[in-house]
Design an enzyme around this catalytic site. Structure first.
Site, PDB file in Angstrom:
ATOM      1  N   TYR A 143      57.780  85.238 124.854  1.00  0.00           N
ATOM      2  CA  TYR A 143      59.222  85.347 124.644  1.00  0.00           C
ATOM      3  C   TYR A 143      59.596  86.815 124.644  1.00  0.00           C
ATOM      4  CZ  TYR A 143      63.813  85.038 122.368  1.00  0.00           C
ATOM      5  OH  TYR A 143      65.149  85.143 122.061  1.00  0.00           O
ATOM      6  N   ASP A 237      55.306  94.167 125.584  1.00  0.00           N
ATOM      7  CA  ASP A 237      56.378  93.824 124.650  1.00  0.00           C
ATOM      8  C   ASP A 237      55.743  93.694 123.262  1.00  0.00           C
ATOM      9  OD1 ASP A 237      58.374  92.848 123.091  1.00  0.00           O
ATOM     10  OD2 ASP A 237      58.933  91.197 124.427  1.00  0.00           O
ATOM     11  N   LYS A 265      61.788  94.522 115.283  1.00  0.00           N
ATOM     12  CA  LYS A 265      61.278  93.962 114.029  1.00  0.00           C
ATOM     13  C   LYS A 265      60.821  95.027 113.018  1.00  0.00           C
ATOM     14  CE  LYS A 265      60.957  89.418 115.953  1.00  0.00           C
ATOM     15  NZ  LYS A 265      60.605  88.980 117.285  1.00  0.00           N
TER      16      LYS A 265
END
Ligand SMILES: *Cc1c(COP(=O)(O)O)cnc(C)c1O
Length: 427
Positions: A143, A237, A265
């Protein structure tokens, strides 16, 4: 007892689609009412009915020091008093950029944005602008946020060009996205054979969005070689794995250096932050230095930078945190595995630094196909039993779990008692 949450959910449904601002929060795949949260403290979440949960989600990763961490709050409050946003440069941005650049090889410069989605979307635009090519390769089960060209699922055919996985995404927007299989280098080679127009390969080097599935080092090395051979940009990523799996993300665990890295995050400490960085010769193509456009009103927001800086500096000062959290994560899933074995429940477990995963599956999980063969029905029941007992795991089999520093062995033992109760109950 989720009476108030039930009412809150009904009320939210009247005004917000599905009652939530991000789909997985609605508990659709596990059933039941999502607890509405009043506050967090350390390892705990408290809902509006007054239930306490040991939280293994930690806002989906960011809160490595736990909820309402006093030091992070302090940094945020002090900065907030000076103003919430300026839309002009601050010292904080350079300081945080420097901290990250120092740690990550291949990252000479970095640009801050407000979410992981934005970071990845911008990184891909830059990779395309830099190479002058249009196609990108991504992996099934990874994702990378919800930008149009990344909402793809496999079409038919060997080297598959993606088809939109969501209505509202024109097929024209995904026709440049090729899909490959995680941990399968041959599938990537087929992509390079199918297209001579590949700008970049993007991967979660430690996948956390199909459950926790780390890549093989050999596989990542193979990607590096393929990208070099074809002049494509390799993007890691690390929105989730950066500062979570290891202080240096995948680079601390594998001997492979990408050309670009995306962050989010943890580097925002719970505030909305994303970032993308890479080699100087790539980053110099970014506006205003170069022609590839990218901008943001709240990018590099001072309050978010202050939170991130506080968190990143503490992690750098005390990198042993990752060993400690990994030992606890192993204690948790190792304990779960023992219980599952005793009751004949098939369980696969995985740990990487402060990240952990478990699949109700009798086979090892190395890619999305494997992950999908897990017993989702059992997971849903297990999740419900855990929520009832005050243990808050991510409400999906396809999500990673996170240990924060306040979540100690005592709480893990408490969790394991509940896990045994829950598993017994389901059988
Ligand atoms: C969470 C995540 C994103 C998206 O970040 P948002 O801040 O939710 O937009 C992108 N990539 C990975 C690997 C993620 O885990």
């Amino acid at each position: 007892m989720l009476e108030r949450s039930y009412q809150a959910y009904q009320e939210a449904l009247n005004y917000i689609p599905g009652g939530v601002d991000s789909p997985v929060r609605a508990f659709k795949s596990v059933g039941g009412v999502p607890p509405f949260i009043d506050r967090g403290e350390g390892a705990f979440l408290y809902d509006i009915d007054g239930n306490r949960y040991i939280d293994y989600v930690q806002s989906w990763g960011p809160l490595i020091f736990g909820h309402a961490d006093p030091e992070t709050l302090d940094a945020v409050c002090q900065q907030a008093k000076k103003g919430l946003s300026f839309g002009a440069p601050t010292l904080l941005e350079t300081e945080l950029a420097k901290e990250i650049v120092e740690l990550f090889e291949g990252v000479d410069k970095i640009r801050f944005v407000s979410s992981g989605t934005e970071a990845v979307m911008s990184a891909i635009r830059l990779a395309r602008g830099y190479t002058g090519r249009d196609d990108i390769v991504k992996f099934e089960g990874c994702y990378h946020g919800h930008s149009d060209s990344l909402l793809v699922s496999a079409g038919s055919g060997a080297a598959t060009f993606g088809t939109p996985s969501s209505p509202g995404v024109p097929a024209d927007f995904t026709k440049h996205t090729l899909l490959a299989t995680y941990n399968d280098l041959e599938s990537v080679k087929r992509c390079f054979e199918a297209s001579d127009n590949i700008a970049c390969v993007i991967i979660e080097p430690i996948a956390g969005n199909m459950g926790l599935v780390p890549a093989d080092e050999e596989f990542l090395r193979g990607l590096r070689e393929l990208c070099d051979e074809y002049g494509a940009v390799l993007i890691f990523d690390e929105v989730m794995s950066g500062f979570r799996a290891h202080l240096k993300g995948a680079q601390g665990l594998y001997d492979v250096v990408p050309d670009m890295v995306t962050f989010g995050k943890v580097i925002g400490g719970g505030m909305p932050v994303g970032a993308f960085g890479g080699r100087a010769q790539i980053m110099e193509h970014l506006s205003p230095e170069g022609p590839v456009y990218q901008a943001g009103t709240l990018s590099g927001n001072p309050v978010a930078m202050a939170a991130g800086l506080s968190v990143v500096r503490r992690l750098k000062e005390d990198p042993d945190i990752y060993k400690i959290l990994e030992a606890r994560a192993k204690g948790l899933v190792g304990g779960m595995k023992k219980i599952a074995d005793a009751y004949g429940i098939p369980l696969q477990i995985e740990v990487q630094g402060s990240m952990f995963g478990f699949f109700f599956n009798d086979q090892p999980v190395r890619n999305f196909e494997d992950a999908k063969r897990s017993d989702l029905e059992f997971f849903a029941k297990f999740h419900q039993e855990m929520i009832k007992r005050g243990i808050y795991f991510a409400p999906s089999q396809f999500e990673a779990g996170f240990i924060s520093t306040p979540l100690d062995e005592k709480l893990i033992d408490e969790t394991l008692e509940k896990v045994e109760e829950g598993m017994k109950k389901i059988l």
